[in-house]
Design a protein around this motif. Structure first.
Motif, PDB file in Angstrom:
ATOM      1  N   UNK A  56      14.955  12.037 -45.097  1.00  0.00           N
ATOM      2  CA  UNK A  56      13.501  11.347 -44.826  1.00  0.00           C
ATOM      3  C   UNK A  56      13.360  11.603 -43.067  1.00  0.00           C
ATOM      4  N   UNK A  57      11.946  11.449 -42.830  1.00  0.00           N
ATOM      5  CA  UNK A  57      11.741  11.753 -41.535  1.00  0.00           C
ATOM      6  C   UNK A  57      10.807  10.465 -41.158  1.00  0.00           C
ATOM      7  N   UNK A  58      11.342   9.816 -40.117  1.00  0.00           N
ATOM      8  CA  UNK A  58      10.961   8.629 -39.701  1.00  0.00           C
ATOM      9  C   UNK A  58      10.853   8.240 -38.301  1.00  0.00           C
ATOM     10  N   UNK A  59      10.001   7.433 -37.751  1.00  0.00           N
ATOM     11  CA  UNK A  59      10.243   7.130 -36.215  1.00  0.00           C
ATOM     12  C   UNK A  59      11.351   6.120 -36.071  1.00  0.00           C
ATOM     13  N   UNK A  60      11.877   5.670 -34.959  1.00  0.00           N
ATOM     14  CA  UNK A  60      12.989   5.201 -34.699  1.00  0.00           C
ATOM     15  C   UNK A  60      12.904   3.737 -35.565  1.00  0.00           C
ATOM     16  N   UNK A  61      11.532   2.741 -35.421  1.00  0.00           N
ATOM     17  CA  UNK A  61      11.676   1.528 -36.129  1.00  0.00           C
ATOM     18  C   UNK A  61      11.766   1.747 -37.645  1.00  0.00           C
ATOM     19  N   UNK A  62      11.189   2.810 -38.167  1.00  0.00           N
ATOM     20  CA  UNK A  62      11.332   3.049 -39.847  1.00  0.00           C
ATOM     21  C   UNK A  62      12.678   3.351 -39.944  1.00  0.00           C
ATOM     22  N   UNK A  63      13.212   4.291 -39.326  1.00  0.00           N
ATOM     23  CA  UNK A  63      14.657   4.313 -39.370  1.00  0.00           C
ATOM     24  C   UNK A  63      15.524   3.353 -39.573  1.00  0.00           C
ATOM     25  N   UNK A  64      15.434   2.302 -38.632  1.00  0.00           N
ATOM     26  CA  UNK A  64      16.129   1.284 -38.815  1.00  0.00           C
ATOM     27  C   UNK A  64      15.860   0.500 -40.001  1.00  0.00           C
ATOM     28  N   UNK A  65      14.733   0.582 -40.536  1.00  0.00           N
ATOM     29  CA  UNK A  65      14.131  -0.296 -41.645  1.00  0.00           C
ATOM     30  C   UNK A  65      14.784   0.365 -42.914  1.00  0.00           C
ATOM     31  N   UNK A  66      14.983   1.717 -42.938  1.00  0.00           N
ATOM     32  CA  UNK A  66      15.230   2.131 -44.120  1.00  0.00           C
ATOM     33  C   UNK A  66      16.888   2.542 -44.188  1.00  0.00           C
ATOM     34  N   UNK A  67      17.596   2.466 -42.992  1.00  0.00           N
ATOM     35  CA  UNK A  67      18.967   2.522 -42.732  1.00  0.00           C
ATOM     36  C   UNK A  67      19.689   1.114 -42.967  1.00  0.00           C
ATOM     37  N   UNK A  68      19.042   0.357 -42.569  1.00  0.00           N
ATOM     38  CA  UNK A  68      19.929  -1.037 -42.351  1.00  0.00           C
ATOM     39  C   UNK A  68      20.358  -1.182 -41.022  1.00  0.00           C
ATOM     40  N   UNK A  69      20.184  -0.284 -40.190  1.00  0.00           N
ATOM     41  CA  UNK A  69      21.157  -0.503 -38.919  1.00  0.00           C
ATOM     42  C   UNK A  69      19.781  -0.992 -37.920  1.00  0.00           C
ATOM     43  N   UNK A  70      20.146  -2.130 -37.428  1.00  0.00           N
ATOM     44  CA  UNK A  70      19.425  -2.666 -36.367  1.00  0.00           C
ATOM     45  C   UNK A  70      19.003  -1.863 -35.209  1.00  0.00           C
ATOM     46  N   UNK A  71      17.770  -1.712 -34.834  1.00  0.00           N
ATOM     47  CA  UNK A  71      17.443  -0.827 -33.590  1.00  0.00           C
ATOM     48  C   UNK A  71      17.193  -1.713 -32.306  1.00  0.00           C
ATOM     49  N   UNK A  72      17.894  -3.142 -32.224  1.00  0.00           N
ATOM     50  CA  UNK A  72      17.768  -3.838 -31.184  1.00  0.00           C
ATOM     51  C   UNK A  72      19.259  -4.197 -30.647  1.00  0.00           C
ATOM     52  N   UNK A  73      19.205  -4.764 -29.462  1.00  0.00           N
ATOM     53  CA  UNK A  73      20.549  -5.132 -28.995  1.00  0.00           C
ATOM     54  C   UNK A  73      21.368  -3.857 -28.337  1.00  0.00           C
ATOM     55  N   UNK A  74      22.713  -4.057 -28.027  1.00  0.00           N
ATOM     56  CA  UNK A  74      23.647  -3.573 -27.296  1.00  0.00           C
ATOM     57  C   UNK A  74      24.121  -1.779 -28.194  1.00  0.00           C
ATOM     58  N   UNK A  75      24.018  -2.357 -29.497  1.00  0.00           N
ATOM     59  CA  UNK A  75      24.483  -1.302 -30.476  1.00  0.00           C
ATOM     60  C   UNK A  75      23.455  -0.557 -31.040  1.00  0.00           C
ATOM     61  N   UNK A  76      22.064  -0.540 -30.264  1.00  0.00           N
ATOM     62  CA  UNK A  76      21.158   0.218 -31.168  1.00  0.00           C
ATOM     63  C   UNK A  76      20.926   1.596 -31.180  1.00  0.00           C
ATOM     64  N   UNK A  77      21.900   2.266 -30.535  1.00  0.00           N
ATOM     65  CA  UNK A  77      21.823   3.695 -30.643  1.00  0.00           C
ATOM     66  C   UNK A  77      22.916   4.135 -31.882  1.00  0.00           C
ATOM     67  N   UNK A  78      22.289   4.560 -33.186  1.00  0.00           N
ATOM     68  CA  UNK A  78      23.228   4.794 -34.197  1.00  0.00           C
ATOM     69  C   UNK A  78      24.299   6.091 -33.953  1.00  0.00           C
ATOM     70  N   UNK A  79      24.074   6.781 -32.860  1.00  0.00           N
ATOM     71  CA  UNK A  79      24.901   7.884 -32.652  1.00  0.00           C
ATOM     72  C   UNK A  79      25.954   7.443 -31.800  1.00  0.00           C
ATOM     73  N   UNK A  80      25.691   6.801 -30.757  1.00  0.00           N
ATOM     74  CA  UNK A  80      26.975   6.432 -29.947  1.00  0.00           C
ATOM     75  C   UNK A  80      27.421   5.028 -29.967  1.00  0.00           C
ATOM     76  N   UNK A  81      26.739   4.112 -30.683  1.00  0.00           N
ATOM     77  CA  UNK A  81      27.003   2.830 -30.982  1.00  0.00           C
ATOM     78  C   UNK A  81      27.807   1.943 -29.777  1.00  0.00           C
ATOM     79  N   UNK A  82      29.114   1.931 -29.597  1.00  0.00           N
ATOM     80  CA  UNK A  82      29.551   1.197 -28.548  1.00  0.00           C
ATOM     81  C   UNK A  82      29.877   1.958 -27.223  1.00  0.00           C
ATOM     82  N   UNK A 163      21.415  -4.788 -43.186  1.00  0.00           N
ATOM     83  CA  UNK A 163      21.212  -4.762 -44.879  1.00  0.00           C
ATOM     84  C   UNK A 163      21.921  -3.551 -45.259  1.00  0.00           C
ATOM     85  N   UNK A 164      22.175  -3.286 -46.530  1.00  0.00           N
ATOM     86  CA  UNK A 164      22.669  -2.211 -47.269  1.00  0.00           C
ATOM     87  C   UNK A 164      21.420  -1.315 -47.655  1.00  0.00           C
ATOM     88  N   UNK A 165      21.436   0.044 -47.140  1.00  0.00           N
ATOM     89  CA  UNK A 165      20.525   1.008 -47.345  1.00  0.00           C
ATOM     90  C   UNK A 165      20.240   1.078 -48.819  1.00  0.00           C
TER      91      UNK A 165
END
Length: 167
Positions: A56-82, A163-165
């Motif tokens: 799938x090709x998404x912008x960052x907010x849609x990526x968060x909706x589809x994947x279930x990973x929140x794009x908010x807060x300290x851990x918003x970066x899905x690659x580098x997390x903590x 959420x679970x993707x």
């Protein structure tokens, strides 16, 4: 084949995007398991076709909706997390990753040494950590154990799953 989806309405569906994707997922699962009879015009013969979703090709907010990973807060970066350089903005309290972009520049790049415009009095000497391979990422995710989806204590501090993707 390309499938474009435009979700109507003035508001984002958020975590409820699965309502729009469920028919697509159901049909893809049916096409994968039972296959569909099709005709190849170039060979002039029938064949059984399977179908799958490759990406799938998404912008960052849609990526968060589809994947279930929140794009908010300290851990918003899905690659580098903590392992990120998040800091909280003084006025507003929002998490920002503004300084993180210099990690990816070569060590001798002039922006790394610019004390006035980017780092307010300091020179960036850190380098970006390596991205995890698929196997390494699978190991990290498997260490989470049972994930309880939704907002509860610990959210945003040690994990960001909401959420679970559907995929």
């Amino acid at each position: 084949m390309f499938l474009s989806t435009v979700i109507p309405g003035p508001y984002s569906p958020g975590r409820n995007i699965d309502v729009y994707l469920r028919p697509l997922i159901d049909e893809l699962m049916q096409l994968w398991s039972s296959r569909a009879l099709n005709y190849d015009i170039s060979r002039k013969e029938n064949f059984l076709m399977r179908a799958t979703l490759m990406w799938t090709i998404n912008d960052f907010p849609a990526y968060g909706m589809v994947s279930g990973w929140s794009m908010h807060g300290k851990l918003a970066c899905p690659y580098y997390m903590e392992n990120n350089k998040e800091f909280t903005l003084t006025n507003g309290g929002k998490a920002s990753f503004f300084y993180y972009r210099q990690y990816f520049l070569p060590m001798n790049h002039r922006y790394r040494k610019n004390r006035n415009d980017f780092f307010v009095g300091r020179v960036e000497k850190d380098v970006a950590s390596l991205r995890l391979s698929g196997e390494e990422l699978f190991y990290v995710v498997s260490e989470y154990g049972d994930i309880v989806f939704g907002f509860q204590s610990g959210f945003g501090l040690t994990r960001n799953w909401v959420k679970r993707s559907i995929f």
